[in-house]
Write an enzyme that holds these catalytic residues in place. Structure first.
Site, PDB file in Angstrom:
ATOM      1  CG  HIS A 102      -1.783  -1.168   1.336  1.00 18.72           C
ATOM      2  ND1 HIS A 102      -2.918  -1.330   0.592  1.00 18.72           N
ATOM      3  CD2 HIS A 102      -1.655  -2.293   2.078  1.00 18.72           C
ATOM      4  CE1 HIS A 102      -3.478  -2.499   0.877  1.00 18.72           C
ATOM      5  NE2 HIS A 102      -2.728  -3.101   1.778  1.00 18.72           N
ATOM      6  CG  HIS A 130       4.058   4.926   6.647  1.00 20.00           C
ATOM      7  ND1 HIS A 130       4.041   4.564   7.969  1.00 20.00           N
ATOM      8  CD2 HIS A 130       2.879   5.562   6.420  1.00 20.00           C
ATOM      9  CE1 HIS A 130       2.896   4.950   8.510  1.00 20.00           C
ATOM     10  NE2 HIS A 130       2.183   5.572   7.601  1.00 20.00           N
ATOM     11  CG  HIS A 132      -0.401   8.228   4.000  1.00 20.12           C
ATOM     12  ND1 HIS A 132      -1.176   7.109   3.919  1.00 20.12           N
ATOM     13  CD2 HIS A 132       0.256   8.159   5.175  1.00 20.12           C
ATOM     14  CE1 HIS A 132      -1.021   6.391   5.021  1.00 20.12           C
ATOM     15  NE2 HIS A 132      -0.153   7.001   5.803  1.00 20.12           N
ATOM     16  CG  HIS A 157       1.810   9.276   8.886  1.00 17.60           C
ATOM     17  ND1 HIS A 157       0.698   8.610   8.454  1.00 17.60           N
ATOM     18  CD2 HIS A 157       1.459  10.590   8.963  1.00 17.60           C
ATOM     19  CE1 HIS A 157      -0.298   9.475   8.277  1.00 17.60           C
ATOM     20  NE2 HIS A 157       0.147  10.682   8.560  1.00 17.60           N
ATOM     21  CB  THR A 236      -4.515   6.466   8.791  1.00 20.00           C
ATOM     22  OG1 THR A 236      -3.228   6.174   8.227  1.00 20.00           O
ATOM     23  CG2 THR A 236      -4.406   7.638   9.747  1.00 20.00           C
ATOM     24  CB  THR A 237      -3.538   1.216   7.393  1.00 20.60           C
ATOM     25  OG1 THR A 237      -2.598   1.003   8.443  1.00 20.60           O
ATOM     26  CG2 THR A 237      -2.986   2.216   6.402  1.00 20.60           C
TER      27      THR A 237
END
Ligand SMILES: *[C@@H]1O[C@H](CO)[C@@H](O)[C@H](O)[C@H]1NC(C)=O
Length: 311
Positions: A102, A130, A132, A157, A236-237
């Site tokens: 992802h 990681h 987004h 993040h 958030t996942t």
């Protein structure tokens, strides 16, 4: 010989409906990312609207992330003092990059980089960072948090875990994890952190052991880390564990656009951000510094006039 000698064929029952049951696998089984979730309902059954139906999911909880942070509704809290960033300047702390299916995640060496202060109340160890993003379009906006309803091009993040807890304990504890979120924005004049981001994005296609000399400080550049927002939220996942003390910094990291475009281009994932969630009567707090909204030119004017007067 079985069908031939017995003259009996097709001796098996058709498969049955799952009816909401789950089939589990031992960890040794190499599955495509366990329960396939995704960001786009065209790509899989479990898009953000359906994450809450995944087994063990907290995605429909009451302290979910991300949020749309409104600067005027944030409450100043003087306990939100300066952070201490231990080994953020260490140039060999990044261990390797992994493709999670992802996003790209840069894992840090264990117990090397730490953060405390900033009203956190515990020492936290940095596990990984990681990103987004949305797409490689010039005007692409893919941050998870919004600031005054504005979405930024990307979000970084930095995920940390309370040092006194195991990871299993941390994800079950209200403040077990602390995530430092930084918006990322385009800088047109070459920013000083360009070399670091070049090295970092160089690992997007290889996913190898990280051998470049890059520190987290190198990546953050000169972004102001005294001004931030704080709230209780979640991952958030999936499984969206409500275990995260969030810090979202007011000012974005400035990165060259061509380097930000490397993330969607090399990873081939698009729109990897979760929609904003309901507040459910939560409060967002802010460090005193972030609350002062005096425009820079005024500060400069005041400073220079006092300078003139004192002469
Ligand atoms: C988060 O939750 C804890 C426990 O309920 C509470 O003490 C703390 O003040 C909350 N923090 C924020 C930023 O809301």
């Amino acid at each position: 010989l079985f069908p031939t000698k017995t003259d009996i064929t097709n001796v098996y029952r058709p498969t049955q409906d799952l009816n909401g049951r789950w089939v589990y696998a031992s960890p040794a089984v190499q599955l495509p990312p366990a329960y396939e979730w995704c960001y786009d309902k065209l790509e899989c059954e479990y898009d953000p609207e359906h994450w809450y139906t995944l087994p063990g999911s907290s995605c429909s909880g009451t302290r979910q992330s991300p949020l749309d942070i409104s600067s005027k509704d944030a409450v100043v809290n003087t306990l939100l003092d300066e952070f201490h960033f231990q080994n953020f300047d260490h140039k060999n702390a990044i261990n390797y990059a992994i493709n999670t299916g992802h996003t790209v995640k840069y894992m840090l060496k264990e117990d090397m980089v730490e953060v405390w202060g900033g009203g956190l109340g515990h020492v936290y160890s940095v596990l990984q960072f990681h990103f987004h993003w949305a797409s490689d379009a010039a005007d692409s906006l893919g941050s998870e948090h919004l600031y005054n309803s504005k979405r930024f091009p990307m979000e970084m993040h930095i995920v940390t875990k309370r040092k006194d807890l195991t990871l299993d304990e941390a994800v079950m504890t209200g403040n077990g994890l602390a995530v430092l979120g930084f918006f990322m924005e385009e800088e047109t004049s070459q920013p000083s952190n360009t070399e670091a981001w070049k090295l970092l994005t160089g690992y997007l296609s290889t996913m190898a052991k990280f051998s470049a000399e890059v520190s987290i400080d190198d990546l953050l550049g000169d972004v102001d880390r005294g001004m931030y927002y704080r709230y209780n939220g979640s991952l958030t996942t999936p499984s969206c564990n409500e275990a995260v003390v969030w810090t979202v910094f007011k000012y974005p990291i400035k990165v060259e656009k061509s380097l930000m475009q490397m993330f969607p281009t090399k990873m081939e994932y698009h729109n990897v951000y979760r929609p904003v969630q309901d507040f459910h009567s939560r409060t967002i707090y802010t460090s005193a510094a972030a609350a002062s909204n005096l425009p820079t030119f005024l500060v400069l004017l005041l400073l220079s006039s006092s300078h003139v007067l004192s002469e």
